[in-house]
Motif scaffolding. Sequence first.
Motif, PDB file in Angstrom:
ATOM      1  N   HIS A 177       0.847  -1.194   0.000  1.00 57.37           N
ATOM      2  CA  HIS A 177       0.000   0.000   0.000  1.00 57.37           C
ATOM      3  C   HIS A 177       0.882   1.244   0.000  1.00 57.37           C
ATOM      4  CE1 HIS A 177      -4.237  -1.477   1.414  1.00 57.37           C
ATOM      5  NE2 HIS A 177      -3.813  -2.081   0.320  1.00 57.37           N
ATOM      6  N   SER A 178       0.348   2.319  -0.573  1.00 56.48           N
ATOM      7  CA  SER A 178       1.171   3.512  -0.820  1.00 56.48           C
ATOM      8  C   SER A 178       1.779   4.094   0.451  1.00 56.48           C
ATOM      9  CB  SER A 178       0.339   4.585  -1.533  1.00 56.48           C
ATOM     10  OG  SER A 178      -0.749   5.010  -0.725  1.00 56.48           O
ATOM     11  N   GLU A 179       1.007   4.108   1.577  1.00 50.57           N
ATOM     12  CA  GLU A 179       1.560   4.711   2.787  1.00 50.57           C
ATOM     13  C   GLU A 179       2.687   3.874   3.384  1.00 50.57           C
ATOM     14  OE1 GLU A 179      -2.798   3.904   3.877  1.00 50.57           O
ATOM     15  OE2 GLU A 179      -1.591   3.682   2.070  1.00 50.57           O
ATOM     16  N   LYS A 180       2.621   2.543   3.200  1.00 47.25           N
ATOM     17  CA  LYS A 180       3.719   1.695   3.688  1.00 47.25           C
ATOM     18  C   LYS A 180       4.997   1.963   2.878  1.00 47.25           C
ATOM     19  CE  LYS A 180       0.896  -2.210   5.377  1.00 47.25           C
ATOM     20  NZ  LYS A 180      -0.433  -2.098   4.773  1.00 47.25           N
ATOM     21  N   LEU A 181       4.851   2.136   1.563  1.00 52.94           N
ATOM     22  CA  LEU A 181       6.024   2.439   0.724  1.00 52.94           C
ATOM     23  C   LEU A 181       6.604   3.799   1.089  1.00 52.94           C
ATOM     24  CD1 LEU A 181       4.765   1.195  -2.785  1.00 52.94           C
ATOM     25  CD2 LEU A 181       6.257  -0.003  -1.169  1.00 52.94           C
ATOM     26  N   ALA A 182       5.723   4.778   1.345  1.00 55.03           N
ATOM     27  CA  ALA A 182       6.198   6.121   1.723  1.00 55.03           C
ATOM     28  C   ALA A 182       6.951   6.065   3.048  1.00 55.03           C
ATOM     29  CB  ALA A 182       5.021   7.085   1.812  1.00 55.03           C
ATOM     30  N   VAL A 183       6.445   5.294   3.995  1.00 54.34           N
ATOM     31  CA  VAL A 183       7.117   5.161   5.288  1.00 54.34           C
ATOM     32  C   VAL A 183       8.483   4.489   5.120  1.00 54.34           C
ATOM     33  CG1 VAL A 183       7.051   3.908   7.489  1.00 54.34           C
ATOM     34  CG2 VAL A 183       5.067   5.216   6.734  1.00 54.34           C
ATOM     35  N   CYS A 184       8.532   3.443   4.306  1.00 49.96           N
ATOM     36  CA  CYS A 184       9.822   2.760   4.074  1.00 49.96           C
ATOM     37  C   CYS A 184      10.840   3.710   3.451  1.00 49.96           C
ATOM     38  CB  CYS A 184       9.622   1.539   3.176  1.00 49.96           C
ATOM     39  SG  CYS A 184       8.812   0.177   4.014  1.00 49.96           S
ATOM     40  N   PHE A 185      10.384   4.527   2.497  1.00 50.26           N
ATOM     41  CA  PHE A 185      11.295   5.502   1.900  1.00 50.26           C
ATOM     42  C   PHE A 185      11.770   6.498   2.962  1.00 50.26           C
ATOM     43  CE2 PHE A 185      11.952   9.682  -0.126  1.00 50.26           C
ATOM     44  CZ  PHE A 185      13.061   9.364  -0.900  1.00 50.26           C
ATOM     45  N   GLY A 186      10.858   6.918   3.830  1.00 45.91           N
ATOM     46  CA  GLY A 186      11.233   7.839   4.897  1.00 45.91           C
ATOM     47  C   GLY A 186      12.245   7.232   5.848  1.00 45.91           C
ATOM     48  N   LEU A 187      12.081   5.956   6.144  1.00 43.36           N
ATOM     49  CA  LEU A 187      12.995   5.285   7.076  1.00 43.36           C
ATOM     50  C   LEU A 187      14.416   5.203   6.526  1.00 43.36           C
ATOM     51  CD1 LEU A 187      10.730   2.340   8.348  1.00 43.36           C
ATOM     52  CD2 LEU A 187      11.454   4.355   9.653  1.00 43.36           C
ATOM     53  N   ILE A 188      14.554   5.022   5.194  1.00 37.09           N
ATOM     54  CA  ILE A 188      15.904   4.894   4.629  1.00 37.09           C
ATOM     55  C   ILE A 188      16.488   6.244   4.213  1.00 37.09           C
ATOM     56  CG2 ILE A 188      15.462   2.550   3.810  1.00 37.09           C
ATOM     57  CD1 ILE A 188      15.172   3.680   0.969  1.00 37.09           C
ATOM     58  N   SER A 189      15.666   7.305   4.248  1.00 39.92           N
ATOM     59  CA  SER A 189      16.128   8.597   3.710  1.00 39.92           C
ATOM     60  C   SER A 189      16.300   9.683   4.760  1.00 39.92           C
ATOM     61  CB  SER A 189      15.132   9.105   2.653  1.00 39.92           C
ATOM     62  OG  SER A 189      14.949   8.154   1.635  1.00 39.92           O
ATOM     63  N   THR A 190      15.886   9.418   5.989  1.00 39.79           N
ATOM     64  CA  THR A 190      15.995  10.431   7.043  1.00 39.79           C
ATOM     65  C   THR A 190      16.761   9.850   8.225  1.00 39.79           C
ATOM     66  OG1 THR A 190      13.865   9.744   7.994  1.00 39.79           O
ATOM     67  CG2 THR A 190      13.807  11.516   6.370  1.00 39.79           C
ATOM     68  N   ARG A 191      17.247  10.751   9.067  1.00 36.64           N
ATOM     69  CA  ARG A 191      18.058  10.281  10.199  1.00 36.64           C
ATOM     70  C   ARG A 191      17.186   9.560  11.218  1.00 36.64           C
ATOM     71  NH1 ARG A 191      17.165  15.665  11.498  1.00 36.64           N
ATOM     72  NH2 ARG A 191      16.529  16.008  13.675  1.00 36.64           N
ATOM     73  N   ALA A 192      17.785   8.642  11.917  1.00 33.89           N
ATOM     74  CA  ALA A 192      17.076   7.833  12.907  1.00 33.89           C
ATOM     75  C   ALA A 192      16.407   8.727  13.950  1.00 33.89           C
ATOM     76  CB  ALA A 192      18.037   6.865  13.587  1.00 33.89           C
ATOM     77  N   GLY A 193      15.169   8.405  14.287  1.00 34.56           N
ATOM     78  CA  GLY A 193      14.455   9.139  15.328  1.00 34.56           C
ATOM     79  C   GLY A 193      13.698  10.361  14.864  1.00 34.56           C
ATOM     80  N   SER A 194      13.938  10.812  13.608  1.00 25.08           N
ATOM     81  CA  SER A 194      13.240  12.010  13.128  1.00 25.08           C
ATOM     82  C   SER A 194      11.815  11.651  12.700  1.00 25.08           C
ATOM     83  CB  SER A 194      14.000  12.644  11.963  1.00 25.08           C
ATOM     84  OG  SER A 194      14.106  11.731  10.895  1.00 25.08           O
ATOM     85  N   PRO A 195      10.874  12.570  12.865  1.00 21.22           N
ATOM     86  CA  PRO A 195       9.481  12.271  12.518  1.00 21.22           C
ATOM     87  C   PRO A 195       9.269  12.174  11.003  1.00 21.22           C
ATOM     88  CG  PRO A 195       9.697  14.565  13.192  1.00 21.22           C
ATOM     89  CD  PRO A 195      11.026  13.926  13.423  1.00 21.22           C
ATOM     90  N   LEU A 196       8.253  11.416  10.614  1.00 18.51           N
ATOM     91  CA  LEU A 196       7.873  11.275   9.207  1.00 18.51           C
ATOM     92  C   LEU A 196       6.475  11.849   9.021  1.00 18.51           C
ATOM     93  CD1 LEU A 196       8.993   7.565   8.561  1.00 18.51           C
ATOM     94  CD2 LEU A 196      10.318   9.659   8.158  1.00 18.51           C
ATOM     95  N   TYR A 197       6.298  12.594   7.934  1.00 17.37           N
ATOM     96  CA  TYR A 197       4.993  13.195   7.638  1.00 17.37           C
ATOM     97  C   TYR A 197       4.519  12.681   6.283  1.00 17.37           C
ATOM     98  CZ  TYR A 197       5.957  16.332  11.522  1.00 17.37           C
ATOM     99  OH  TYR A 197       6.230  16.841  12.774  1.00 17.37           O
ATOM    100  N   ILE A 198       3.395  11.988   6.292  1.00 15.63           N
ATOM    101  CA  ILE A 198       2.848  11.359   5.089  1.00 15.63           C
ATOM    102  C   ILE A 198       1.513  12.023   4.750  1.00 15.63           C
ATOM    103  CG2 ILE A 198       2.229   9.175   3.985  1.00 15.63           C
ATOM    104  CD1 ILE A 198       5.046   9.116   5.129  1.00 15.63           C
ATOM    105  N   PHE A 199       1.283  12.270   3.456  1.00 14.21           N
ATOM    106  CA  PHE A 199       0.039  12.887   3.011  1.00 14.21           C
ATOM    107  C   PHE A 199      -0.651  11.946   2.020  1.00 14.21           C
ATOM    108  CE2 PHE A 199       3.026  16.059   4.332  1.00 14.21           C
ATOM    109  CZ  PHE A 199       2.264  16.901   5.138  1.00 14.21           C
ATOM    110  N   LYS A 200      -1.848  11.484   2.400  1.00 16.84           N
ATOM    111  CA  LYS A 200      -2.568  10.485   1.603  1.00 16.84           C
ATOM    112  C   LYS A 200      -3.867  11.080   1.067  1.00 16.84           C
ATOM    113  CE  LYS A 200      -4.406   5.759   1.828  1.00 16.84           C
ATOM    114  NZ  LYS A 200      -3.814   5.325   0.565  1.00 16.84           N
TER     115      LYS A 200
END
Length: 629
Positions: free
Chosen positions: A561-584
């Motif tokens: 699902h699109s939000e899971k892919l967006a979260v995975c991209f956020g996890l590999i592209s941002t520093r550990a512990g930083s918040p992720l903001y997803i817009f669906k």
Amino acid sequence: MIWPTHSTLTQHFRSLLRDCARHSSLNTGKKIHATIITTGLANSPNSFLHNALLHLYSACGDPAYARKMFDKIPYSHKDTIDWTTLMGCYARHWVPRDALFLFVEMGREGVGVDDVAMVCMFNVCARLRDVEFGVQGHGCLAKMGLNASVKACNAVMDMYVKCGMLGEARQVFEEMEERSVVSWTVILDGVVRCEGVGSGRVVFDMMPERNEVAWTIMIVGYVERGFIREGFKLLGEMIFGCGFGLNYVTLCSFLSACAQSGDVVMGRWVHVYALKTMENEMDIMVGTALVDMYAKCGRVNAAYRVFEHMPRRNVVAWNAMLSGLAMHGRGKVVLDIFPRMVEDAKPDELTFMAVLSSCSHSGLVDEGCQYFHELEAVHGITPTIEHYACVVDLLGRAGRLEEAEILIKKMPMPPNEVVLGSLLGSCSVHGKLELGERVLQELVQMDPQNTEYHILLSNMYASAGKRDKADSLRQILKKRGIRKMPGTSSIHVHGQVHQFCAGDKSHPQITDIYIMLDEMIRRLRVAGYVPNAASQVFSGCDGRVGNVDELEEIEQALFSHSEKLAVCFGLISTRAGSPLYIFKNLRICQDCHSVLKMVSDIYNREIVVRDRNRFHCFKHGSCSCFDYW
């Protein structure tokens, strides 16, 4: 002593009324009006005092009194300016349709129509999206020989652009012998709206002269579509290369674009710019736009800080804050600060939509019902269909569907799609199949092309074990050629927007994303995750879960699902512990909601998701909605 003559007195009063109109001094103007009545000066048509009073009330935004003064002017003493003044008043102050009626009346009365009247008429058509009247007006413009007027042609083009008819606007543009910077700007706006920023940039680069509006249109176009770097680059050229400053209109336009796209980076830049340039006092419109931007970008605490520091707050500012808190499920905060609002500004219809919505999202059923019942009795506001929709949603979410249905039957107006769609959604949550079937029949008559209703009912059938009915409903959609709107999720990383759809394979880092997805699913399973197959009725298979292979296919569809892919991209592209903001663009599904709660705990990340209905803030394994959504 030499007493002033009647002529001198009327001239003096006309001069005073003109000053009041110029400065929008309505109270002073009313006192002068009272004096004019008591002296009887206006009894003579040649005093032209009623004409001056018409202009006063029009300038001060009182269309009712403006019309009274207009009707007191004899026909022989009305000129085109008087007619156009009343038209403009109607157009500006919420009675635009009356402006068109007045334009028709001008024609019947044989009043000479000038280009100012034509511009006013086209502006009203643009606002109402009344292309039929606008096309007729375009014909009148040509017949009267006013098509040489640059202002009138600009207004014609703007009307066509607002009505989505770029081809007609272009034709007017091509036929113009003389073009102003406004002419180019109107066409630029149309091209960006209808053809995108790529074509818009071609027009922008061709412009012989550019004003602030043209720069704003281009920058806003980039930001709204997620081209953040291009927008920032152009903004730098505008300010530092061309020396343009940003006024409150431009700032509000940028902030609105940031709110729409979720781009908090540019929003913060605009905030800093506003603080530096508005040293003495933050403009109330800019402050309100900042509150709205931060709330819609998932930073509701920042929105509240801006709101608290605003030196003045009107009802619009309060509504922006209350709506932002409602979107984030902060219903108790809304009810806590509402008494402060009543002291600060008079609540309006939008205020109570925000209050009722906040109660609905926070499960404050009794409080929401109390505010609804007080709406007319205490605050003098007649409930609209939007208020009824909020209460239906409030009762439905709480499982009180019988009460919701009774309320709909007692409504003083027939229910619309929003009301019935809310009831159907509640039927889906609480498994009320029989009621859901009845509601769907009504919704299909209203909008046969809307797939969401069919999908909700199909999911209900599947959850109740009625797979045959679920498949039958899906086949009906397939035969009609109706497709479900694809879900997309966006995430801002390093000044760029990255958008994903379900099963996406197009991203440049897609291999790394799916490696991360596999690791995430593995860790989720260890933590006890079981895929919710009911969330994937409309999968690549035929909707039946009859064997292991079909179940695996459904699970694989869920994982991507699109939000899971967006979260995975956020996890590999941002520093550990930083918040992720997803817009669906759609409502988050139950499986993704469960997954993101667990991911927030496993990876120690705050994950904020803005779906179509509200915000979900996932943190330490729980969601801000407390699973009440």
